[in-house]
Design a protein around this motif. Structure first.
Motif, PDB file in Angstrom:
ATOM      1  N   ASN A 197       6.551 -10.560  -5.174  1.00 53.44           N
ATOM      2  CA  ASN A 197       7.165  -9.504  -4.140  1.00 53.44           C
ATOM      3  C   ASN A 197       6.709  -8.189  -4.268  1.00 53.44           C
ATOM      4  OD1 ASN A 197       8.600 -11.791  -2.893  1.00 53.44           O
ATOM      5  ND2 ASN A 197      10.147 -11.519  -4.010  1.00 53.44           N
ATOM      6  N   ASN A 198       6.810  -7.655  -5.737  1.00 50.82           N
ATOM      7  CA  ASN A 198       5.995  -6.463  -5.864  1.00 50.82           C
ATOM      8  C   ASN A 198       4.507  -6.304  -5.502  1.00 50.82           C
ATOM      9  OD1 ASN A 198       8.593  -5.881  -6.785  1.00 50.82           O
ATOM     10  ND2 ASN A 198       8.001  -6.401  -9.120  1.00 50.82           N
ATOM     11  N   GLN A 199       3.985  -7.469  -5.804  1.00 46.84           N
ATOM     12  CA  GLN A 199       2.517  -7.465  -5.262  1.00 46.84           C
ATOM     13  C   GLN A 199       2.233  -7.324  -3.839  1.00 46.84           C
ATOM     14  OE1 GLN A 199       1.258 -10.991  -7.154  1.00 46.84           O
ATOM     15  NE2 GLN A 199       0.462  -9.824  -8.932  1.00 46.84           N
ATOM     16  N   ALA A 247       0.673  -4.323  -1.716  1.00 50.60           N
ATOM     17  CA  ALA A 247      -0.391  -4.563  -0.825  1.00 50.60           C
ATOM     18  C   ALA A 247      -0.118  -4.147   0.808  1.00 50.60           C
ATOM     19  CB  ALA A 247      -0.553  -6.233  -0.664  1.00 50.60           C
ATOM     20  N   LEU A 248       1.215  -4.416   1.136  1.00 52.40           N
ATOM     21  CA  LEU A 248       1.501  -3.861   2.400  1.00 52.40           C
ATOM     22  C   LEU A 248       1.599  -2.339   2.629  1.00 52.40           C
ATOM     23  CD1 LEU A 248       4.602  -6.458   3.244  1.00 52.40           C
ATOM     24  CD2 LEU A 248       2.318  -6.200   4.307  1.00 52.40           C
ATOM     25  N   GLY A 249       1.704  -1.684   1.441  1.00 56.09           N
ATOM     26  CA  GLY A 249       1.931  -0.236   1.435  1.00 56.09           C
ATOM     27  C   GLY A 249       0.477   0.414   1.842  1.00 56.09           C
ATOM     28  N   LYS A 250      -0.721  -0.531   1.631  1.00 57.53           N
ATOM     29  CA  LYS A 250      -2.020   0.181   2.051  1.00 57.53           C
ATOM     30  C   LYS A 250      -2.445   0.015   3.188  1.00 57.53           C
ATOM     31  CE  LYS A 250      -3.519  -1.553  -2.683  1.00 57.53           C
ATOM     32  NZ  LYS A 250      -4.696  -2.793  -3.393  1.00 57.53           N
ATOM     33  N   LEU A 251      -1.696  -0.637   4.203  1.00 59.39           N
ATOM     34  CA  LEU A 251      -1.830  -0.684   5.544  1.00 59.39           C
ATOM     35  C   LEU A 251      -1.760   0.329   6.269  1.00 59.39           C
ATOM     36  CD1 LEU A 251       0.289  -3.909   6.571  1.00 59.39           C
ATOM     37  CD2 LEU A 251      -2.300  -3.609   6.391  1.00 59.39           C
TER      38      LEU A 251
END
Length: 364
Positions: free
Chosen positions: A351-353, A357-361
């Protein structure tokens, strides 16, 4: 086997009396009374007479379920399982004799649920789950053979004692690395137990599969699992099941270690005593090695290395499907069930990964 049924008027009701001439030449009789009509008695008599099932298994009404289970095991399973697995089937038979010793045709969902309550209420989840799956396999074959008409196991929930249910035990990444380092530093080519422990850590293979390895199973950087070892007979035997036959990819490190044992012998792990270390011997070496590494794991045994292998792969983001194939499970469902606790532990990491990853969108 010869079976004859008589329908007899007994007062206001009807009775069915069956004479069974067994293959041993002895005659056995069974009767049941209380039928309100002759038609009902005839229907029951027809049901009691010879019912043919696949492979020549005969079922006469009134056959107790434990006996049917035993016959089913001997016909369909015995030739394809190890002695250890056969013992588990025998334990199921004993449990059925104690808690569900009734005719096959009298079992329904309600009665099987009561069996589950009586048997499972003071046993671990792993035991109940295993027994239930073996019984279910028997029932599904019985349905296919026309012996029973409803799957009374399918919709029954497991009942077990949570206090006796232990989650799979495994080592942390740090502990695995410490253990591997110790084994490599203290290995001795004349005593192969430590090499077997290292093989389990690197492959996740079962003990019997490792004991049975021969040099022909090693090709390039792969290990072929195609047989198992029977400690009792000191001979090869089939793998646990067909899905256990597999090829495992390994690195240069393990292959280099195994090549140290090449003394022109057929089996890889034959010791200086010209024998393959037993389960007791390997587990003794494992306990001593854990103690030397200051790893306190009460009850940790060789099979726990298989769990540790899975934990290590999960921690490194390896796909569950790939792990399932590596372990030789028939499908990913088995892997998910066995390692559900472990998988839950690694969900937080995943979940942290995902969040990262979504934060890079977006840079917002």
């Amino acid at each position: 086997m010869c079976i004859m049924a008589q329908i007899i008027k007994k007062g206001p009701s009807w009775m069915v009396r069956v004479s069974i001439m067994g293959d041993d030449g002895k005659q056995h009789k069974k009767s049941k009374a209380g039928f309100k009509t002759k038609a009902a008695a005839k229907a029951y008599a027809a049901k009691m007479e010879f019912q043919k099932t696949t492979g020549g298994v005969a079922l006469v009404s009134g056959t107790l379920f434990p006996d049917y289970f035993k016959d089913w095991f001997n016909l369909y399973k015995r030739s394809n399982v190890t002695e250890r697995t056969a013992l588990t089937y025998h334990q199921v038979y004993n449990a059925l004799k104690q808690y569900l010793n009734v005719p096959v045709e009298d079992i329904d969902r309600r009665r099987y649920r009561q069996f589950m309550v009586d048997f499972g209420s003071n046993r671990a989840k792993s035991t109940v789950s295993k027994f239930n799956s073996l019984i279910h396999a028997c029932v599904k074959d019985a349905m296919y053979d026309g012996v029973v008409h409803k799957d009374f196991v399918a919709s029954t929930d497991l009942v077990f004692d949570k206090s006796k249910t232990r989650e799979v035990d495994y080592l942390s990444i740090d502990e695995i690395q410490r253990l591997v380092s110790h084994l490599v530093k203290t290995r001795n080519v004349h005593f192969t137990s430590k090499y077997m422990i290292l093989t389990a850590i690197y492959t996740g293979a079962r003990l019997g599969e490792i004991q049975a390895l021969t040099w022909s199973d090693i090709k390039n950087n792969t290990i072929s699992i195609n047989k198992s070892w029977n400690e009792t007979t000191q001979d090869f035997q089939p793998t646990k099941n067909e899905s256990s036959i597999r090829t495992i990819n390994v690195g240069d490190q393990l292959i280099a270690l195994l090549k140290e044992l090449n003394f022109n012998k057929k089996q890889i792990f034959v010791s200086q005593y010209h024998t393959v270390p037993t389960s007791a011997a390997v587990n003794k070496t494992l306990r001593e090695s854990l103690k030397a590494c200051h790893i306190n794991r009460r009850g940790f045994h060789f099979h726990s290395l298989r769990h540790s292998h899975v934990a290590f792969l999960l921690a490194n983001g390896i796909d569950l499907y790939a792990i399932s194939k590596r372990l030789g499970h028939s499908d990913i469902t088995t892997t998910s069930r066995v390692y559900s606790y472990m998988i839950d532990e690694y969900k937080n990491l995943t979940n942290n990964q995902i969040i990262k990853a979504l934060g890079k969108l977006s840079s917002v």
